[in-house]
Design a protein around this motif. Sequence first.
Motif, PDB file in Angstrom:
ATOM      1  N   UNK A   1       0.820  -1.092  -0.156  1.00 19.14           N
ATOM      2  CA  UNK A   1       0.055   0.020  -0.037  1.00 19.14           C
ATOM      3  C   UNK A   1       0.740   1.438  -0.029  1.00 19.14           C
ATOM      4  N   UNK A   2       0.360   2.463  -0.657  1.00 22.56           N
ATOM      5  CA  UNK A   2       1.155   3.486  -0.660  1.00 22.56           C
ATOM      6  C   UNK A   2       1.556   4.215   0.523  1.00 22.56           C
ATOM      7  N   UNK A   3       0.912   4.012   1.743  1.00 30.72           N
ATOM      8  CA  UNK A   3       1.501   4.559   3.193  1.00 30.72           C
ATOM      9  C   UNK A   3       2.604   3.757   3.748  1.00 30.72           C
ATOM     10  N   UNK A   4       2.906   2.701   3.010  1.00 30.12           N
ATOM     11  CA  UNK A   4       4.080   2.158   3.405  1.00 30.12           C
ATOM     12  C   UNK A   4       5.208   1.876   2.217  1.00 30.12           C
ATOM     13  N   UNK A   5       5.052   1.791   1.139  1.00 31.29           N
ATOM     14  CA  UNK A   5       5.979   1.558   0.059  1.00 31.29           C
ATOM     15  C   UNK A   5       7.375   2.510   0.033  1.00 31.29           C
ATOM     16  N   UNK A   6       7.003   3.821   0.205  1.00 35.65           N
ATOM     17  CA  UNK A   6       8.129   4.761   0.071  1.00 35.65           C
ATOM     18  C   UNK A   6       9.072   4.679   1.155  1.00 35.65           C
ATOM     19  N   UNK A   7       8.603   4.004   2.450  1.00 38.85           N
ATOM     20  CA  UNK A   7       9.525   3.948   3.579  1.00 38.85           C
ATOM     21  C   UNK A   7      10.075   2.854   3.919  1.00 38.85           C
ATOM     22  N   UNK A   8       9.341   1.844   3.673  1.00 40.28           N
ATOM     23  CA  UNK A   8       9.805   0.356   3.925  1.00 40.28           C
ATOM     24  C   UNK A   8      10.363  -0.395   2.814  1.00 40.28           C
ATOM     25  N   UNK A   9       9.808  -0.196   1.673  1.00 36.09           N
ATOM     26  CA  UNK A   9      10.116  -1.040   0.362  1.00 36.09           C
ATOM     27  C   UNK A   9      11.443  -1.124   0.153  1.00 36.09           C
ATOM     28  N   UNK A  10      12.288   0.088   0.076  1.00 36.05           N
ATOM     29  CA  UNK A  10      13.740  -0.113  -0.269  1.00 36.05           C
ATOM     30  C   UNK A  10      14.695  -0.886   0.466  1.00 36.05           C
ATOM     31  N   UNK A  11      14.188  -1.095   1.879  1.00 38.00           N
ATOM     32  CA  UNK A  11      14.774  -1.843   2.744  1.00 38.00           C
ATOM     33  C   UNK A  11      14.424  -3.383   2.517  1.00 38.00           C
ATOM     34  N   UNK A  12      13.153  -3.601   2.244  1.00 36.98           N
ATOM     35  CA  UNK A  12      12.833  -5.013   1.889  1.00 36.98           C
ATOM     36  C   UNK A  12      13.360  -5.497   0.606  1.00 36.98           C
ATOM     37  N   UNK A  13      13.540  -4.583  -0.301  1.00 42.15           N
ATOM     38  CA  UNK A  13      14.074  -5.268  -1.512  1.00 42.15           C
ATOM     39  C   UNK A  13      15.545  -5.471  -1.153  1.00 42.15           C
ATOM     40  N   UNK A  14      16.372  -4.442  -0.523  1.00 34.05           N
ATOM     41  CA  UNK A  14      17.607  -4.588  -0.266  1.00 34.05           C
ATOM     42  C   UNK A  14      17.818  -5.968   0.289  1.00 34.05           C
ATOM     43  N   UNK A  15      17.121  -6.305   1.512  1.00 40.57           N
ATOM     44  CA  UNK A  15      17.079  -7.529   2.281  1.00 40.57           C
ATOM     45  C   UNK A  15      16.757  -8.549   1.577  1.00 40.57           C
ATOM     46  N   UNK A  16      15.741  -8.819   0.613  1.00 42.80           N
ATOM     47  CA  UNK A  16      15.477 -10.128  -0.088  1.00 42.80           C
ATOM     48  C   UNK A  16      16.785 -10.147  -1.186  1.00 42.80           C
ATOM     49  N   UNK A  17      17.129  -8.978  -1.797  1.00 38.47           N
ATOM     50  CA  UNK A  17      18.515  -9.425  -2.370  1.00 38.47           C
ATOM     51  C   UNK A  17      19.734  -9.682  -2.011  1.00 38.47           C
TER      52      UNK A  17
END
Length: 314
Positions: A101-117
């Motif tokens: 959802x948009x109220x989470x994506x900008x703040x949490x998503x970069x760290x999530x993608x980095x952790x998954x990679x």
Amino acid sequence: MNTLTLRQLRYFEALAHHRHFGRAAKASAISQPALSVQIKELEQSLGVDLFERGARQVRLTRFGETFATRVRDILRGVEELEDLARSSRAGLAGRLRLGIIPTIAPYLLPSVIDGLSRSHEGLEVHVRETLTTTLVQEVENGQIDAAIVALPVSEPSLSELKLFSENFVLVRPQADAWKPVPDRDSLKEMRLLLLEEGHCFREQALSFCILSSAPPREMLDVSSLSTLVQMVSAGIGVTLIPEMAVNVETRSAPVSVAHFEGTQPSRTIGMIWRRTSPLADQLRQIGETVRAAAEALYARAARKPHVTAPDDRP
């Protein structure tokens, strides 16, 4: 009747969803003429029209409506067969279609993608950012594998995994920093700026303010937290935002951030996926990566002057 193809069924589903040849073609990554040809060949194979063509929009015929229900079941079954094959492989690899959802994506998503990679080198993450109602529908239909949303969703067909909770904070003009933090009753008398209809965060804020049936004196609706904070900095009103957004959204806005006294407005963030998904075990692993990313985010935020880590994290 000629043999129907999965490709035709996917194009049909896209057009049934978008009700517009141009948008359906774009979503399907093909040209509009090519989509039109595929749909026409599908109708010729069936011997019946699936759509009523209008100047600006198409709509399903009565048979098309019935056909669409069966097609969704077929495509969902195909997706689950693909998921079954993916789940049998060692480790997490391949494509992961993740909604947020948009109220989470900008703040949490970069760290999530980095952790998954870092933890799953063979994983290819496709992100879909949109509102909760759309994400729930797309998870149910098999269009995405899982979604990060505010819980509860309470859909019998979906599994929910609680990941963490966070509080909301009050954002008001910097000139008001010396004033006592308003309580719920006081908020009703203020100009409260909120996200537009459709955002679950709006409903959560209204619930805290007990405003579901009695609107505040003045209320404006916008489409992003960034706009809310900038409007507050201009002295237009006050707003609530989730703690994870504070450090990003207040960097360029002269505002005051305060925690409420007593009962804290909050939300629970989690992941949802289909109960029948063969990827359930792998998605729980993804959930742990999301949880770790959130913990790291709040640890960094706790070292900043604006915000503290939430007390209600599991």
